[in-house]
Design an enzyme around this catalytic site. Structure first.
Site, short mmCIF file in Angstrom:
data_model
loop_
_atom_site.label_atom_id
_atom_site.label_comp_id
_atom_site.label_asym_id
_atom_site.label_seq_id
_atom_site.Cartn_x
_atom_site.Cartn_y
_atom_site.Cartn_z
N SER A 1 24.57 10.46 -19.27
CA SER A 1 25.40 11.56 -19.76
C SER A 1 25.85 12.51 -18.67
O SER A 1 26.95 13.05 -18.72
CB SER A 1 24.64 12.34 -20.84
OG SER A 1 24.29 11.51 -21.92
N HIS B 1 23.93 17.80 -18.76
CA HIS B 1 25.31 17.80 -19.24
C HIS B 1 26.14 18.86 -18.54
O HIS B 1 27.24 18.58 -18.03
CB HIS B 1 25.33 18.05 -20.75
CG HIS B 1 24.95 16.86 -21.56
ND1 HIS B 1 25.29 16.71 -22.89
CD2 HIS B 1 24.25 15.75 -21.24
CE1 HIS B 1 24.81 15.58 -23.34
NE2 HIS B 1 24.17 14.97 -22.37
#
Length: 201
Positions: free
Chosen positions: A125, A175
């Site tokens: 991610s 993230h």
């Protein structure tokens, strides 16, 4: 713009680095499903902060190629499959590889420094958000010159950030770090000549 119409062989030929990253992640995920060896691969490669502190530095890299479940890898590989080709076409193979790897590594390094020693994580991610960040840099440079790109990318970034904070078991640090680092790398990559060339294609 992000509609994939290539045949399988064309996709591999046009976007070799995206294909390689897809292949590695999918194969490793399938291996982790195997009894016995799957647990060993996961245990050896997860980002576990106290083991990194003990000198297992490879865990800054290996979590990028591990996933914790089908939906986890499905989301990340779908994003890579759809958005990766345009970025590889725009930046070139080496720059795309550098962007993908650096954003993923920086995301894992940030996780080590900002989370406690017991924290464990895995997934691509950080690198996926790095791609979004790079596209954000492109939107920043083009401003209103490429409205279609702006209309697609900005909502994706906003929704992804919102989901980062409301979804369960999400590494927020990775993230956001991936997004920011991707944006900064994107600022260094793009120039008017390169943007014009990509737009004309």
């Amino acid at each position: 713009m992000f509609t994939r119409t290539e045949s399988f062989s064309e996709y591999i030929r046009f976007y070799p680095m995206v294909t390689i990253f897809l292949f590695i992640n999918i194969v490793v995920f399938l291996i982790t499903l195997l009894p016995g060896i799957g647990y060993i691969v996961l245990d050896s490669g997860m980002g576990i902060n106290y083991l990194i502190a003990d000198g297992e530095w490879w865990r800054f890299i290996t979590p990028m190629f591990l996933h914790g479940g089908f939906m986890h890898i499905l989301f990340n590989m779908f994003c890579l499959f759809v958005f990766g080709p345009e970025l590889e076409k725009l930046t070139g193979k080496m720059r795309f590889t550098t962007l993908f790897m650096l954003t993923g590594i920086f995301a894992n390094v940030a996780t080590y420094f900002f989370q406690d020693l017991s924290y464990a994580h895995l997934g691509a991610s950080g690198a996926i958000f790095g791609m979004f960040g790079a596209f954000g840099a492109l939107v920043y440079y083009t401003k209103h010159a490429m409205p279609q790109l702006r209309q697609i990318i900005l909502p994706i970034i906003v929704i992804s950030v919102i989901m980062t904070f409301v979804g369960p078991n999400i590494n927020v640090t990775a993230h956001i770090t991936g997004l920011v680092v991707g944006f900064l790398i994107g600022l260094s990559y793009f120039n008017p000549k390169r943007i014009l060339s990509w737009k004309n294609r």
